[in-house]
Write an enzyme that holds these catalytic residues in place. Structure first.
Site, PDB file in Angstrom:
ATOM      1  N   ASP A  91       0.835  -1.198   0.000  1.00 14.00           N
ATOM      2  CA  ASP A  91       0.000   0.000   0.000  1.00 14.00           C
ATOM      3  C   ASP A  91       0.873   1.251   0.000  1.00 14.00           C
ATOM      4  O   ASP A  91       0.608   2.217  -0.730  1.00 14.00           O
ATOM      5  CB  ASP A  91      -0.917  -0.022   1.225  1.00 14.00           C
ATOM      6  CG  ASP A  91      -1.732   1.245   1.360  1.00 14.00           C
ATOM      7  OD1 ASP A  91      -2.516   1.550   0.450  1.00 14.00           O
ATOM      8  OD2 ASP A  91      -1.586   1.957   2.379  1.00 14.00           O
ATOM      9  N   GLU A 128      -2.073  -5.087  -3.806  1.00 11.59           N
ATOM     10  CA  GLU A 128      -1.095  -4.372  -2.984  1.00 11.59           C
ATOM     11  C   GLU A 128      -0.038  -5.325  -2.430  1.00 11.59           C
ATOM     12  O   GLU A 128       1.147  -4.967  -2.335  1.00 11.59           O
ATOM     13  CB  GLU A 128      -1.805  -3.640  -1.852  1.00 11.59           C
ATOM     14  CG  GLU A 128      -2.693  -2.509  -2.339  1.00 11.59           C
ATOM     15  CD  GLU A 128      -3.457  -1.815  -1.227  1.00 11.59           C
ATOM     16  OE1 GLU A 128      -3.894  -0.670  -1.433  1.00 11.59           O
ATOM     17  OE2 GLU A 128      -3.626  -2.431  -0.145  1.00 11.59           O
TER      18      GLU A 128
END
Length: 258
Positions: A71, A143
């Site tokens: 992320d 992610e």
């Protein structure tokens, strides 16, 4: 509980596939690596990035930690790309684009383009619930894969992956920009025009509640004017007026005038 591709001793042979609880085989990871454009030196990282917590009783061996890292790497990579691609954009404009590009729906779409779903390692309950197409899980896996590539190949490899997966979306955001000034600036840039300039043409009303009149000009094109209760609102209204005149802003477009 039976597990879908639960963590086993890692096998690096491309020709060996993991078997699920229902007897089906997961596709070879080399195919996914081809779509990612990254060949892992440590295949275990990719396996972990594809392991949902439902397939890992210990949880620590699921993709959660890689998702956390990915992320942050995604955010940095996209910010880097925006900074380079739009040298005239203001901080607020880039922030809106960043939010659009790193949101769950966009990450899920990228994971779908990579065809991640068939490679996911899931618990039996998740399989029965159709989790391979679940947007939240796909976004998390996207992610996690970025995080895995970052560890395996460094920032350069991770940024290359993000650029390949998100680059086209960076140029054509999935959601319309709500900021008329941003939309006008990007249109001008795309058409090879100078950056729009705004100038105050007057103000009216009482001192405690003035109304500003602002004009926007782009090179030799005709100006557009509009009024607002602050200079910022008037500039937004002028940009919207310009876009409407050019047929680039319809009634359904939402301007962020707040």
């Amino acid at each position: 509980m039976a597990l879908d591709g639960a963590l086993e001793p890692h096998v690096l042979d491309d020709q060996v596939s993991k078997t699920t609880d229902s007897g089906r085989k997961l596709p070879e990871l080399s195919r996914l690596e081809d779509r990612l454009g990254h060949r892992f030196r440590d295949r275990a990282l990719l396996e972990t990035a594809l392991t949902h917590m439902s397939a890992d009783p210990r949880r620590i061996a699921s993709y959660q930690r890689l998702e956390f890292l990915g992320d942050r790497v995604l955010g940095l990579s996209v910010a880097d790309m925006l900074f380079t691609t739009y040298p005239q954009a203001e901080e607020g404009d880039m922030s809106r684009r960043l939010a659009d590009l790193v949101r769950r729906e966009t990450c899920a779409a990228v994971a779908s383009a990579w065809d991640v779903g068939p490679h996911l390692r899931l618990g039996e309950g998740e399989i029965l619930s159709g989790a391979r197409k679940n947007k939240a899980i796909l976004a998390d896996a996207c992610e996690a894969i970025i995080g895995a590539v970052f560890i395996d190949g460094g920032y350069g490899a991770a940024r290359k992956l993000v650029e390949a997966g998100f680059g086209e979306r960076l140029l054509t955001p999935a959601t319309p920009l709500r900021d008329a000034k941003t939309a006008l600036q990007e249109w001008a840039q795309g058409q090879g025009h100078p950056t729009p300039t705004y100038s105050e043409r007057g103000r009216s009303g009482p001192d405690h509640a003035p109304i500003f009149r602002i004009a926007v000009r782009i090179g030799s094109l005709a100006e557009a004017e509009a009024e607002g209760r602050s200079k910022r609102l008037a500039e937004q209204a002028a940009a919207e007026a310009f876009l409407r005149r050019q047929g680039l802003w319809n009634e359904g477009a939402e301007a962020d005038h707040g």
